[in-house]
Design a protein around this motif. Structure first.
Motif, PDB file in Angstrom:
ATOM      1  N   LEU A  23       0.587   5.175   1.433  1.00 22.72           N
ATOM      2  CA  LEU A  23      -0.229   6.066   2.272  1.00 22.72           C
ATOM      3  C   LEU A  23       0.465   7.423   2.397  1.00 22.72           C
ATOM      4  N   VAL A  60      -7.752   2.857   6.492  1.00 24.29           N
ATOM      5  CA  VAL A  60      -6.609   2.073   6.050  1.00 24.29           C
ATOM      6  C   VAL A  60      -6.685   0.616   6.508  1.00 24.29           C
ATOM      7  N   TYR A  69      -4.391  -0.755  -7.881  1.00 19.49           N
ATOM      8  CA  TYR A  69      -4.431   0.097  -6.680  1.00 19.49           C
ATOM      9  C   TYR A  69      -5.819   0.711  -6.505  1.00 19.49           C
ATOM     10  N   TYR A  70      -6.343   0.587  -5.303  1.00 16.81           N
ATOM     11  CA  TYR A  70      -7.586   1.284  -4.936  1.00 16.81           C
ATOM     12  C   TYR A  70      -7.196   2.677  -4.477  1.00 16.81           C
ATOM     13  N   ARG A  71      -7.797   3.697  -5.106  1.00 16.13           N
ATOM     14  CA  ARG A  71      -7.347   5.079  -4.871  1.00 16.13           C
ATOM     15  C   ARG A  71      -8.373   5.837  -4.036  1.00 16.13           C
ATOM     16  N   THR A 100       3.100  -1.305   3.979  1.00 18.66           N
ATOM     17  CA  THR A 100       2.701   0.009   3.462  1.00 18.66           C
ATOM     18  C   THR A 100       3.889   0.963   3.427  1.00 18.66           C
ATOM     19  N   GLN A 131      -6.954  -3.812  -0.793  1.00 22.18           N
ATOM     20  CA  GLN A 131      -5.501  -3.659  -0.936  1.00 22.18           C
ATOM     21  C   GLN A 131      -5.051  -4.200  -2.288  1.00 22.18           C
ATOM     22  N   PRO A 132      -4.018  -3.653  -2.871  1.00 23.42           N
ATOM     23  CA  PRO A 132      -3.259  -2.515  -2.374  1.00 23.42           C
ATOM     24  C   PRO A 132      -4.021  -1.218  -2.594  1.00 23.42           C
ATOM     25  N   PHE A 133      -3.782  -0.248  -1.715  1.00 22.47           N
ATOM     26  CA  PHE A 133      -4.433   1.044  -1.891  1.00 22.47           C
ATOM     27  C   PHE A 133      -3.409   2.156  -1.997  1.00 22.47           C
ATOM     28  N   ASN A 148       0.841  -1.189   0.000  1.00 23.67           N
ATOM     29  CA  ASN A 148       0.000   0.000   0.000  1.00 23.67           C
ATOM     30  C   ASN A 148       0.881   1.246   0.000  1.00 23.67           C
TER      31      ASN A 148
END
Ligand SMILES: [Zn+2]
Length: 512
Positions: free
Chosen positions: A46, A251, A133-135, A338, A256-258, A44
């Motif tokens: 962040l 979070v 990727y999740y945004r 992350t 995931q992944p974000f 991830n």
């Protein structure tokens, strides 16, 4: 007030149905619509971006007040960049450089609520990361809202500023979501002249009445906890604690992944810490007065010293909340998978009569920002002393996720993240151009050019003649000694490099 108490209190806040017209909630289907995400072991990413956080005021970077003990703990498990430079001196250019990997003369978000040029809607961290990727993105800062609104087509979850606020002063954007920035300015300009916070475009008296009732209620309730006022910017009131709680909830539950981009206002003015941070720096410290050169303003030094103390106390409060978040993320195991990127968009200034960041200048208080990156599982500290820029973040993300780095990117992959050792002649830039037209050559602007520790500042277009300053930040980190005249040879050499650079970036706007 404890977290539970505060939550309970917030539920009890009076609601005003007219005022609560919902933003067309943007939880887009982008993620689902993308190629069905294969399971991925990518980490991830962040982002924790704190607005107006100056590295010059952080004890982590040597400041003499103990403002950042919690961030310092995080630094023990991170790579700490000591010479990181903001893209500009306020939110729009600074944030855009971070998101697009380019300088302001390219992305062109140079004015308040400035937007990037259209081609950068496809040239930013949200559009270029791998599809799996999740945004998700959130900002307390409405200038960042304008940018995120541009990038919303690539966001899976785009949370409106007001959703994590006690109250906000905008209304027109609820009706004209597709034209967020235009609605903001139309409302602001129509009713209060553009420079001050917006009010309601329609039924404005009713709206103002409702807002005053609402804010009077929570201001009273929170006055003990926030003796200097409830944190706000213009009419947007918020509690950092709530945003931190929300991020923590997100979070641990996001797909995931974000890629999470969270941009929070503190320590941006007004400086309103929680009560336990009020008057913690009663040291009567008198920083040295600095020479007043181009762009100096008239605030007396005693007032600047007082404002500095208030900022430092608000920063210490912000640091405590950052510490709370990072400790909780660690307990949840998030640090194991992350990248956590802690940075800012620009700093703040309390010198040469200038207080804040509305200025033509680019002194270190404004341009020296923190950058710390925790790698998944990192257990020890690394320190990087090479000069880096906000524009380095995007290419670094692309490199880490195996994506090609496009030729238009102006930053470079960060040292220790796969980047080569920077050539000794690498130039890094910071740009102020609020008064320059967006789609025109830069002719009225301030540009700071860094070659490692040598910083050249050129002010051009404001007067008939350009003004220059040059500092050796290694010997003179406080920029007390302008060496532009005394180091003539070096000054001429670097000035020629800067002239050539500005000539080159202006080429697309020049008529041959
Ligand atoms: Zn900002």
């Amino acid at each position: 007030m404890s977290k539970i108490d505060r939550r309970t209190f917030l539920k009890l806040l009076p609601t005003v149905p007219f005022y609560k017209v919902a933003w067309p909630y943007v939880e887009t289907a982008v993620h689902a619509a993308r190629t069905q995400a294969q399971s991925s072991d990518r980490p991830n990413i962040l982002f924790l971006v704190f607005d107006t956080l100056s590295a010059q005021h952080m004890s982590l970077y040597g400041y003499n007040r103990e403002t950042t003990p919690n961030i310092a703990r995080f630094a023990e498990k991170s790579t700490v960049f000591h010479k990181h430079v903001a893209g500009g001196n306020f939110t729009s250019p600074g944030t855009s450089s971070l998101m697009t990997g380019t300088y302001a003369w390219s992305h062109r978000a140079i004015q308040l609520h400035g937007l990037v040029r259209d081609e950068y809607i496809q040239r930013n961290m949200f559009s270029l990361l791998p599809d799996d990727y999740y945004r998700v993105a959130y900002s307390h800062n409405l200038l960042v809202m304008s940018l995120l609104h541009q990038f919303r087509g690539d966001l899976d979850l785009f949370k409106h500023t007001r959703e994590l606020c006690l109250a906000d002063g905008q209304f027109a954007d609820r009706l004209f979501f597709e034209d967020y920035t235009t609605a903001f300015w139309a409302e602001s300009t129509a009713l209060v002249g553009g420079a001050t916070p917006p009010s309601a475009l329609f039924l404005s008296l009713l709206d103002r009445f409702a807002r005053s009732l609402e804010s009077r209620s929570f201001k009273n309730e929170l006055s003990d906890l926030y003796p200097r006022g409830v944190p706000n910017l213009h009419n947007l009131f918020f509690l950092l604690e709530d945003a931190i709680d929300w991020i923590e909830d997100q979070v641990v539950s996001l797909p995931q992944p974000f890629l999470g981009y969270f941009h929070l206002l503190p320590p941006h003015e007004p400086y309103t810490p929680r009560k336990e941070f009020v008057d913690i720096f009663t040291d009567n410290w008198q920083p040295p007065e600095k020479p007043k050169l181009f762009g100096a303003q008239p605030m007396p030094q005693a007032n600047l010293n007082r404002e500095r103390r208030l900022y430092d106390e608000y920063l210490a409060f912000t640091d405590a909340e950052i510490g709370r978040l990072l400790d909780n993320l660690e307990q949840q195991g998030i640090l194991d998978n992350t990248y956590i990127i802690l940075t800012s968009d620009h700093g703040e200034l309390f010198e040469r009569g200038i207080r804040g960041h509305v200025t033509l200048t680019l002194y270190e208080g404004l341009t020296h920002i923190p950058l710390m990156i925790h790698k998944p599982g990192q257990q020890s500290r690394e320190d990087v002393f090479q000069r880096t820029t906000a524009a380095d973040i995007l290419p670094t993300l692309l490199h880490l996720t195996g994506q090609p780095i496009p030729e238009w990117v102006e930053g470079a992959v960060l040292p220790t993240f796969g980047g080569a050792t920077a050539p000794t002649d690498r130039m890094v830039y910071s740009i102020e151009a609020k008064s320059n037209p967006k789609y025109a050559a830069l002719t009225e602007a301030t540009v700071a050019q860094y070659q490692d520790d040598i910083k050249l500042i050129r002010y051009f277009g404001y007067n008939a003649d350009d003004s220059f300053e040059m500092y050796n930040l290694k010997d003179d980190p406080e920029e007390l000694n302008n060496i532009y005249e005394s180091e003539k040879g070096l000054a001429e050499e670097l000035t020629a490099v800067l002239h050539d650079k500005i000539f080159a970036v202006n080429a697309p706007y020049r008529r041959e």
